[in-house]
Design an enzyme around this catalytic site. Structure first.
Site, PDB file in Angstrom:
ATOM      1  N   SER A  95      36.628  47.577  33.959  1.00 26.71           N
ATOM      2  CA  SER A  95      36.861  47.219  32.547  1.00 26.71           C
ATOM      3  C   SER A  95      35.728  47.839  31.742  1.00 26.71           C
ATOM      4  O   SER A  95      34.598  47.340  31.773  1.00 26.71           O
ATOM      5  CB  SER A  95      36.823  45.700  32.353  1.00 26.71           C
ATOM      6  N   LYS A 170      43.005  45.726  27.798  1.00 24.68           N
ATOM      7  CA  LYS A 170      42.113  44.780  28.489  1.00 24.68           C
ATOM      8  C   LYS A 170      41.190  44.081  27.483  1.00 24.68           C
ATOM      9  O   LYS A 170      40.937  42.879  27.576  1.00 24.68           O
ATOM     10  CB  LYS A 170      41.300  45.526  29.550  1.00 24.68           C
ATOM     11  N   LYS A 238      29.734  41.326  28.319  1.00 22.34           N
ATOM     12  CA  LYS A 238      29.912  42.784  28.467  1.00 22.34           C
ATOM     13  C   LYS A 238      31.238  43.226  27.840  1.00 22.34           C
ATOM     14  O   LYS A 238      31.290  44.174  27.066  1.00 22.34           O
ATOM     15  CB  LYS A 238      29.867  43.113  29.966  1.00 22.34           C
TER      16      LYS A 238
END
Ligand code: NAD
Length: 294
Positions: A95, A170, A238
């Site tokens: 990701s 995502k 993140k």
């Protein structure tokens, strides 16, 4: 088909094992963690290195933490791309920032190498079961060619557009999950402060419009005080950093994402970075003294 896989962490290790189980047995693997490599080798893979993977594989796959790791492994000094053949393919399942996916794809295209960005949702249990959901970006014909390989690890494999579309999808997923978790923690804290049992609130509303997969998974964890990850707060920070970066580079307003990111950052600064993201309830505990359900 000769396959190389780099990154055998919480997710990559079970995913590599499922590739082998599905009959893709020509698999070379590499990771900085030699114990993880040994475990996948015991399941039938061959221990390799980035140079050999690049030189010999038809498709190179990565499952690494974030954009800088993928860029370093692929494009850095002695990066895999330097060894790959024209006509081969790179599939990044990490990701990362979709802007970085597009930059990597552009560097690969100069050498005649195709790319798919194919991040997943589902976490470790679905990585083990082989029932992950893949969100994929890349050319239709490249997607069609490698879909059976992704099917070996997932229950759902959807092409969302060109390269970068997988990671954009995502990030949308991660925004919705983070905001939903915060709403659950805020609402249950409010109910308890007002004198209504959170467990009864959960039971009353879970079947209605407010119900969600997030509520089903995370409300019980909040009420039990169970912080075992799952998905760590630091990983969600993140992802939301990538979401903020990506949104700002396209001029998309994301005020809810910014707000929940500040709360996650507070949790990181208060020793909760390795907790499950449902530990966002601890932020409300700090504000109100309320431990949800207790
Ligand atoms: P992890 O930290 O467990 O694994 C990362 C692996 O990469 C480690 O084994 C590490 O040794 C290896 N690595 C790092 N740098 C390397 C390098 N230069 N060369 C070779 N190996 C290197 O992370 P994870 O939980 O497996 O997550 C991987 C990706 O999947 C992340 O982008 C994460 O956001 C995403 N993801 C995770 C989950 C989850 O629930 N854990 C769910 C969906 C998506």
């Amino acid at each position: 088909m000769k396959i190389g896989m780099i990154g055998l962490g919480i997710m990559g290790k079970p995913m590599a094992k499922n590739i082998l189980k599905a009959g893709f047995t020509d698999l070379q693997v590499s990771d900085l963690n030699k114990d993880a490599v040994a475990e996948v080798v015991a399941a039938g893979a061959v221990a390799s290195d980035n140079k050999t993977i690049g030189e010999t594989c038809d498709v190179v796959m990565t499952m690494l933490p974030n954009s800088p790791h993928v860029k370093a492994v692929m494009l850095g000094e002695s990066g895999v791309v330097g060894y790959m053949k024209p006509g081969s393919c790179f599939i990044d399942m990490s990701s990362i920032n979709p802007v970085a996916s597009k930059e990597i794809a552009a560097a690969l295209a100069e050498k005649g190498i195709e790319m798919l960005d194919a991040p997943v949702s589902g976490g470790e249990p679905k990585a083990i079961d082989g029932t992950l959901s893949f969100m994929v970006g890349g050319k239709q014909e490249v997607f069609d060619k490698f879909k059976p390989l992704l099917d070996s690890m997932g229950a759902s494999v959807v092409r969302c557009g060109e390269v970068g579309a997988g990671n954009t999808t995502k990030l949308a997923n991660q925004i919705i999950v983070a905001c939903n978790i915060q709403a659950v923690a805020e609402a249950l804290t409010m109910a308890q402060k007002a004198g209504v049992e959170p467990q009864l609130v959960f039971e009353a509303i879970r079947g209605g419009l407010a119900g969600s997969t997030v509520m089903e998974a995370k409300a019980p964890m909040m009420m039990e005080g169970n912080d075992k990850p799952g998905f760590k707060i630091d990983l969600h920070i993140k992802d939301l950093n990538n979401a903020l970066d990506c949104a700002h580079s396209f001029g998309a307003p994301v005020p809810m994402t910014a707000a929940v990111q500040e709360i996650l950052q507070w949790l990181h600064n208060n020793g909760c970075g390795q907790n499950d993201h449902s530990a966002i309830a601890k932020y409300y505990q700090a504000l109100t003294g309320i431990e949800i359900g207790r």
